[in-house]
Design a protein around this motif. Structure first.
Motif, PDB file in Angstrom:
ATOM      1  N   ASN A 229     -26.789 -23.077  60.697  1.00 44.94           N
ATOM      2  CA  ASN A 229     -26.104 -22.470  59.555  1.00 44.94           C
ATOM      3  C   ASN A 229     -24.840 -21.712  59.957  1.00 44.94           C
ATOM      4  O   ASN A 229     -23.870 -21.656  59.197  1.00 44.94           O
ATOM      5  CB  ASN A 229     -27.060 -21.526  58.810  1.00 44.94           C
ATOM      6  CG  ASN A 229     -26.518 -21.112  57.460  1.00 44.94           C
ATOM      7  OD1 ASN A 229     -26.080 -21.956  56.667  1.00 44.94           O
ATOM      8  ND2 ASN A 229     -26.541 -19.818  57.178  1.00 44.94           N
ATOM      9  N   GLN A 230     -24.818 -21.144  61.145  1.00 40.97           N
ATOM     10  CA  GLN A 230     -23.654 -20.390  61.612  1.00 40.97           C
ATOM     11  C   GLN A 230     -22.799 -21.186  62.606  1.00 40.97           C
ATOM     12  O   GLN A 230     -21.917 -20.624  63.252  1.00 40.97           O
ATOM     13  CB  GLN A 230     -24.100 -19.057  62.236  1.00 40.97           C
ATOM     14  CG  GLN A 230     -24.725 -18.095  61.244  1.00 40.97           C
ATOM     15  CD  GLN A 230     -23.805 -17.821  60.055  1.00 40.97           C
ATOM     16  OE1 GLN A 230     -22.618 -17.521  60.229  1.00 40.97           O
ATOM     17  NE2 GLN A 230     -24.341 -17.928  58.840  1.00 40.97           N
ATOM     18  N   SER A 231     -23.072 -22.469  62.729  1.00 42.48           N
ATOM     19  CA  SER A 231     -22.274 -23.311  63.624  1.00 42.48           C
ATOM     20  C   SER A 231     -20.880 -23.521  63.036  1.00 42.48           C
ATOM     21  O   SER A 231     -20.671 -23.375  61.829  1.00 42.48           O
ATOM     22  CB  SER A 231     -22.960 -24.664  63.823  1.00 42.48           C
ATOM     23  OG  SER A 231     -23.000 -25.383  62.594  1.00 42.48           O
ATOM     24  N   GLU A 232     -19.926 -23.866  63.890  1.00 41.87           N
ATOM     25  CA  GLU A 232     -18.571 -24.152  63.420  1.00 41.87           C
ATOM     26  C   GLU A 232     -18.568 -25.341  62.465  1.00 41.87           C
ATOM     27  O   GLU A 232     -17.779 -25.396  61.512  1.00 41.87           O
ATOM     28  CB  GLU A 232     -17.643 -24.416  64.614  1.00 41.87           C
ATOM     29  CG  GLU A 232     -17.466 -23.224  65.540  1.00 41.87           C
ATOM     30  CD  GLU A 232     -16.852 -22.023  64.837  1.00 41.87           C
ATOM     31  OE1 GLU A 232     -15.930 -22.207  64.011  1.00 41.87           O
ATOM     32  OE2 GLU A 232     -17.295 -20.886  65.104  1.00 41.87           O
ATOM     33  N   TYR A 233     -19.454 -26.271  62.717  1.00 42.82           N
ATOM     34  CA  TYR A 233     -19.615 -27.445  61.848  1.00 42.82           C
ATOM     35  C   TYR A 233     -19.969 -27.028  60.424  1.00 42.82           C
ATOM     36  O   TYR A 233     -19.334 -27.469  59.452  1.00 42.82           O
ATOM     37  CB  TYR A 233     -20.697 -28.334  62.469  1.00 42.82           C
ATOM     38  CG  TYR A 233     -21.255 -29.423  61.584  1.00 42.82           C
ATOM     39  CD1 TYR A 233     -20.568 -30.618  61.390  1.00 42.82           C
ATOM     40  CD2 TYR A 233     -22.510 -29.266  60.976  1.00 42.82           C
ATOM     41  CE1 TYR A 233     -21.108 -31.637  60.603  1.00 42.82           C
ATOM     42  CE2 TYR A 233     -23.050 -30.274  60.196  1.00 42.82           C
ATOM     43  CZ  TYR A 233     -22.348 -31.449  60.003  1.00 42.82           C
ATOM     44  OH  TYR A 233     -22.884 -32.445  59.220  1.00 42.82           O
ATOM     45  N   ARG A 234     -20.972 -26.154  60.278  1.00 41.56           N
ATOM     46  CA  ARG A 234     -21.397 -25.695  58.942  1.00 41.56           C
ATOM     47  C   ARG A 234     -20.339 -24.784  58.305  1.00 41.56           C
ATOM     48  O   ARG A 234     -20.111 -24.838  57.103  1.00 41.56           O
ATOM     49  CB  ARG A 234     -22.728 -24.954  59.036  1.00 41.56           C
ATOM     50  CG  ARG A 234     -23.900 -25.836  59.425  1.00 41.56           C
ATOM     51  CD  ARG A 234     -24.273 -26.807  58.334  1.00 41.56           C
ATOM     52  NE  ARG A 234     -25.344 -27.694  58.780  1.00 41.56           N
ATOM     53  CZ  ARG A 234     -25.755 -28.773  58.126  1.00 41.56           C
ATOM     54  NH1 ARG A 234     -25.159 -29.096  56.977  1.00 41.56           N
ATOM     55  NH2 ARG A 234     -26.721 -29.515  58.593  1.00 41.56           N
ATOM     56  N   LYS A 235     -19.723 -23.969  59.131  1.00 39.66           N
ATOM     57  CA  LYS A 235     -18.676 -23.092  58.600  1.00 39.66           C
ATOM     58  C   LYS A 235     -17.533 -23.920  58.007  1.00 39.66           C
ATOM     59  O   LYS A 235     -16.967 -23.565  56.964  1.00 39.66           O
ATOM     60  CB  LYS A 235     -18.138 -22.191  59.706  1.00 39.66           C
ATOM     61  CG  LYS A 235     -19.094 -21.094  60.157  1.00 39.66           C
ATOM     62  CD  LYS A 235     -18.478 -20.302  61.309  1.00 39.66           C
ATOM     63  CE  LYS A 235     -19.441 -19.252  61.845  1.00 39.66           C
ATOM     64  NZ  LYS A 235     -18.856 -18.546  63.005  1.00 39.66           N
ATOM     65  N   TYR A 236     -17.205 -25.008  58.667  1.00 42.52           N
ATOM     66  CA  TYR A 236     -16.113 -25.851  58.159  1.00 42.52           C
ATOM     67  C   TYR A 236     -16.506 -26.534  56.850  1.00 42.52           C
ATOM     68  O   TYR A 236     -15.693 -26.645  55.934  1.00 42.52           O
ATOM     69  CB  TYR A 236     -15.732 -26.896  59.212  1.00 42.52           C
ATOM     70  CG  TYR A 236     -14.529 -27.727  58.822  1.00 42.52           C
ATOM     71  CD1 TYR A 236     -13.254 -27.171  58.761  1.00 42.52           C
ATOM     72  CD2 TYR A 236     -14.668 -29.076  58.502  1.00 42.52           C
ATOM     73  CE1 TYR A 236     -12.149 -27.938  58.402  1.00 42.52           C
ATOM     74  CE2 TYR A 236     -13.571 -29.849  58.141  1.00 42.52           C
ATOM     75  CZ  TYR A 236     -12.317 -29.267  58.092  1.00 42.52           C
ATOM     76  OH  TYR A 236     -11.224 -30.026  57.728  1.00 42.52           O
ATOM     77  N   LEU A 237     -17.762 -26.967  56.756  1.00 41.14           N
ATOM     78  CA  LEU A 237     -18.226 -27.577  55.503  1.00 41.14           C
ATOM     79  C   LEU A 237     -18.161 -26.590  54.344  1.00 41.14           C
ATOM     80  O   LEU A 237     -18.013 -26.992  53.189  1.00 41.14           O
ATOM     81  CB  LEU A 237     -19.653 -28.102  55.665  1.00 41.14           C
ATOM     82  CG  LEU A 237     -19.832 -29.354  56.532  1.00 41.14           C
ATOM     83  CD1 LEU A 237     -21.312 -29.701  56.653  1.00 41.14           C
ATOM     84  CD2 LEU A 237     -19.060 -30.542  55.968  1.00 41.14           C
ATOM     85  N   ARG A 238     -18.263 -25.273  54.661  1.00 38.65           N
ATOM     86  CA  ARG A 238     -18.183 -24.244  53.629  1.00 38.65           C
ATOM     87  C   ARG A 238     -16.772 -23.664  53.482  1.00 38.65           C
ATOM     88  O   ARG A 238     -16.564 -22.754  52.675  1.00 38.65           O
ATOM     89  CB  ARG A 238     -19.152 -23.098  53.956  1.00 38.65           C
ATOM     90  CG  ARG A 238     -20.615 -23.484  54.005  1.00 38.65           C
ATOM     91  CD  ARG A 238     -21.503 -22.245  54.056  1.00 38.65           C
ATOM     92  NE  ARG A 238     -21.288 -21.442  55.240  1.00 38.65           N
ATOM     93  CZ  ARG A 238     -22.012 -21.532  56.358  1.00 38.65           C
ATOM     94  NH1 ARG A 238     -22.998 -22.428  56.432  1.00 38.65           N
ATOM     95  NH2 ARG A 238     -21.761 -20.755  57.396  1.00 38.65           N
ATOM     96  N   SER A 239     -15.821 -24.160  54.252  1.00 34.36           N
ATOM     97  CA  SER A 239     -14.488 -23.567  54.297  1.00 34.36           C
ATOM     98  C   SER A 239     -13.682 -23.833  53.029  1.00 34.36           C
ATOM     99  O   SER A 239     -14.024 -24.697  52.217  1.00 34.36           O
ATOM    100  CB  SER A 239     -13.725 -24.123  55.502  1.00 34.36           C
ATOM    101  OG  SER A 239     -13.416 -25.500  55.293  1.00 34.36           O
ATOM    102  N   ASN A 240     -12.590 -23.099  52.887  1.00 32.77           N
ATOM    103  CA  ASN A 240     -11.679 -23.323  51.757  1.00 32.77           C
ATOM    104  C   ASN A 240     -11.095 -24.728  51.774  1.00 32.77           C
ATOM    105  O   ASN A 240     -10.845 -25.321  50.725  1.00 32.77           O
ATOM    106  CB  ASN A 240     -10.548 -22.292  51.785  1.00 32.77           C
ATOM    107  CG  ASN A 240     -11.027 -20.893  51.487  1.00 32.77           C
ATOM    108  OD1 ASN A 240     -12.084 -20.701  50.876  1.00 32.77           O
ATOM    109  ND2 ASN A 240     -10.274 -19.891  51.914  1.00 32.77           N
ATOM    110  N   ILE A 241     -10.892 -25.256  52.971  1.00 32.04           N
ATOM    111  CA  ILE A 241     -10.338 -26.610  53.093  1.00 32.04           C
ATOM    112  C   ILE A 241     -11.267 -27.612  52.437  1.00 32.04           C
ATOM    113  O   ILE A 241     -10.839 -28.455  51.632  1.00 32.04           O
ATOM    114  CB  ILE A 241     -10.116 -26.975  54.572  1.00 32.04           C
ATOM    115  CG1 ILE A 241      -9.003 -26.124  55.173  1.00 32.04           C
ATOM    116  CG2 ILE A 241      -9.782 -28.463  54.722  1.00 32.04           C
ATOM    117  CD1 ILE A 241      -8.830 -26.299  56.675  1.00 32.04           C
ATOM    118  N   MET A 242     -12.551 -27.531  52.760  1.00 33.33           N
ATOM    119  CA  MET A 242     -13.501 -28.500  52.217  1.00 33.33           C
ATOM    120  C   MET A 242     -13.808 -28.219  50.747  1.00 33.33           C
ATOM    121  O   MET A 242     -14.066 -29.145  49.970  1.00 33.33           O
ATOM    122  CB  MET A 242     -14.786 -28.496  53.044  1.00 33.33           C
ATOM    123  CG  MET A 242     -14.606 -29.011  54.470  1.00 33.33           C
ATOM    124  SD  MET A 242     -13.832 -30.654  54.531  1.00 33.33           S
ATOM    125  CE  MET A 242     -15.069 -31.654  53.724  1.00 33.33           C
TER     126      MET A 242
END
Length: 480
Positions: A229-242
């Motif tokens: 949940n706190q991985s960079e992968y998950r953070k990116y999926l939750r990012s403003n970009i996505m």
């Protein structure tokens, strides 16, 4: 309601009338005859989409003869996993909804509407029901042809090593225990020695070579850091970009409310699978995205692989201790075989590149630095496409003081390490650079209790604290 879904709904409402300039124009995939984005489909990028810079010249060294090769090859294009087939076949329902959306709106989508030619592609699209679970991850015809052609190119470039006929003393082949690597092996030897060459090549069971072909199988991975949940992968999926991508793609497809990110990823997967199966054809689902959105989606797998098989976790490089030694041992002696060829997977190839310190960036890949990493070296579309291949070639240079040289290649392109002279490395420098592996006892260095991918000592310490805390509570309870 899930908070992330609620956030997307709120954001969609706020930005409804304010689009970035990049999304205010209509992009028509059908009339984009360049489609540069198709070269950036991460690990499912077709091998020959990325044009080879030179045709064999990079293998030629003045006054030197190539005498040995060590090849590490990823399998070619494959079919989806069985669980993916279930999801991708459901895109027929989504297609029906999209067509209905455009009928209701009379094609007056406010921003980034699909052109009629792209809608026609969707109207005609059907899931191929011949793709069934019994063909889970099987090599495709395109995958076979690509691997066969790569083998033919190596034979053309290195005729001193790859001769006309197979000789079991001169060639060693290995592959993993799945259909796509076995079929890739068969395609490769057919490209070298002619049709059905595999029938007279004896390959021992994969179990004898697991540490060389699937080194990641022996160490527990840090799943929390890779996809937690706190991985960079998950953070990116939750990012403003996505979040913005979900809004824009959904609107392009005619939906008033954003689709789930999982639905958009299914659309993306279908796009890149279809392009991998037939790079010269159009994919209806690729029309859902603009070129810049493809680059944003590409970064998802880059992040996952960076921590799974790359520089994101320091101890990843230790996983291929036996593999690096196998390469060095083969190149370092003058005995046969002349060629060692392993057929494997993207994770193994990326771990090898990490151990060799190739394609390392000054900064790490994170969810927060997508834009600043636009020129990153760790770009899987370039370094780990379908049928990716790494080669270490030994040269004999009789006119030089140090006669034994090595060149390293990735996807037929020369790797220029800064400790080599224009990519031509002295054998003594190669041994010096990778001395840690030569000196290591791989069984200990490889996956010890204190040196698994991301040291698990912290995890074990946390468990120990919990156990001690539990015992303390029991002690207090009984004392009272």
């Amino acid at each position: 309601m899930n908070f992330s879904i609620l956030f997307i709904f709120i954001t969609a409402f706020i930005v409804k009338g304010e689009k970035k300039d990049g999304y205010c124009h209509q992009y028509c995939y059908s009339f984009d005859y360049v489609r540069s984005q198709t070269s950036f489909f991460s690990t499912k990028t077709p091998y020959f989409t990325m044009r080879r810079k030179e045709i064999g010249k990079q293998f030629q060294v003045a006054n030197c003869d190539p005498v040995k090769i060590w090849l590490y090859i990823r399998h070619g294009a494959r079919l989806p996993k069985a669980k993916e087939m279930d999801r991708l076949s459901q895109l027929e329902n989504l297609r029906t909804e999209i067509i209905a959306n455009y009928k209701k709106s009379n094609s007056t989508i406010a921003f980034g509407a699909m052109c009629e030619a792209d809608l026609d592609l969707l109207r005609e699209w059907q899931w191929n029901w011949n793709i069934t679970k019994e063909y889970d991850e099987h090599l495709t015809t395109q995958g076979w042809n690509d691997i066969k052609l790569i083998a033919a190119r190596y034979r053309q470039f290195l005729p001193n090593i790859f001769e006309d006929n197979y000789n079991k003393q001169k060639y060693l082949f290995r592959y993993t225990d799945v259909q796509r690597t076995e079929a890739s092996f068969k395609a490769f030897v057919e490209g070298l020695f002619g049709s059905n060459a595999h029938q007279y090549i004896n390959v021992p069971p994969q179990s004898e070579n697991v540490k060389l072909l699937k080194p990641y199988k022996f160490c527990a991975s840090n799943e929390e850091k890779i996809t937690g949940n706190q991985s960079e992968y998950r953070k990116y999926l939750r990012s403003n970009i996505m979040t913005q991508l979900a809004i824009d793609v959904s609107e392009r497809l005619g939906f008033g409310c954003p689709l789930k990110i999982t639905q958009i990823l299914d659309v993306y997967d279908m796009c890149i699978y279809e392009h991998a199966w037939n790079p010269k054809a159009t994919s209806a689902w690729c029309s859902a995205f603009t070129p810049s959105q493809i680059h944003e989606l590409e970064y998802i797998e880059e992040l996952r692989k960076y921590y799974e098989s790359g520089y994101g976790i320091k101890t990843n490089e230790r996983l291929v201790c036996s593999l690096v030694n196998d390469m060095l041992n083969h190149i370092g002696n003058n005995d046969e075989p002349k060629a060692v060829v392993y057929v494997t997977h993207s994770s193994s190839l990326l771990l090898l590149l990490t151990a060799l310190k190739a394609f390392s960036d000054a900064d790490s890949l994170r969810a927060s630095n997508y834009y600043s990493m636009s020129t990153r070296k760790w770009r899987l579309s370039n370094i780990a496409p379908l049928a990716a291949n790494f080669a270490a070639v030994k040269y004999n240079c009789p006119n030089d003081i140090e006669q034994e040289k090595v060149r390293f290649f990735l996807n037929e392109d020369l790797i220029e390490f800064d400790w080599c002279d224009k990519g031509l490395c002295n054998w003594s420098d190669v041994k010096k650079e990778y001395d840690d592996y030569i000196q290591a006892s791989c069984d200990e260095y490889y996956c010890s209790s204190s040196n698994t991918r991301e040291s698990q000592s912290g995890y074990m310490f946390s468990i120990a604290l919990l156990i001690l805390a539990f015992i303390s509570c029991l002690f207090v309870s009984f004392s009272v």
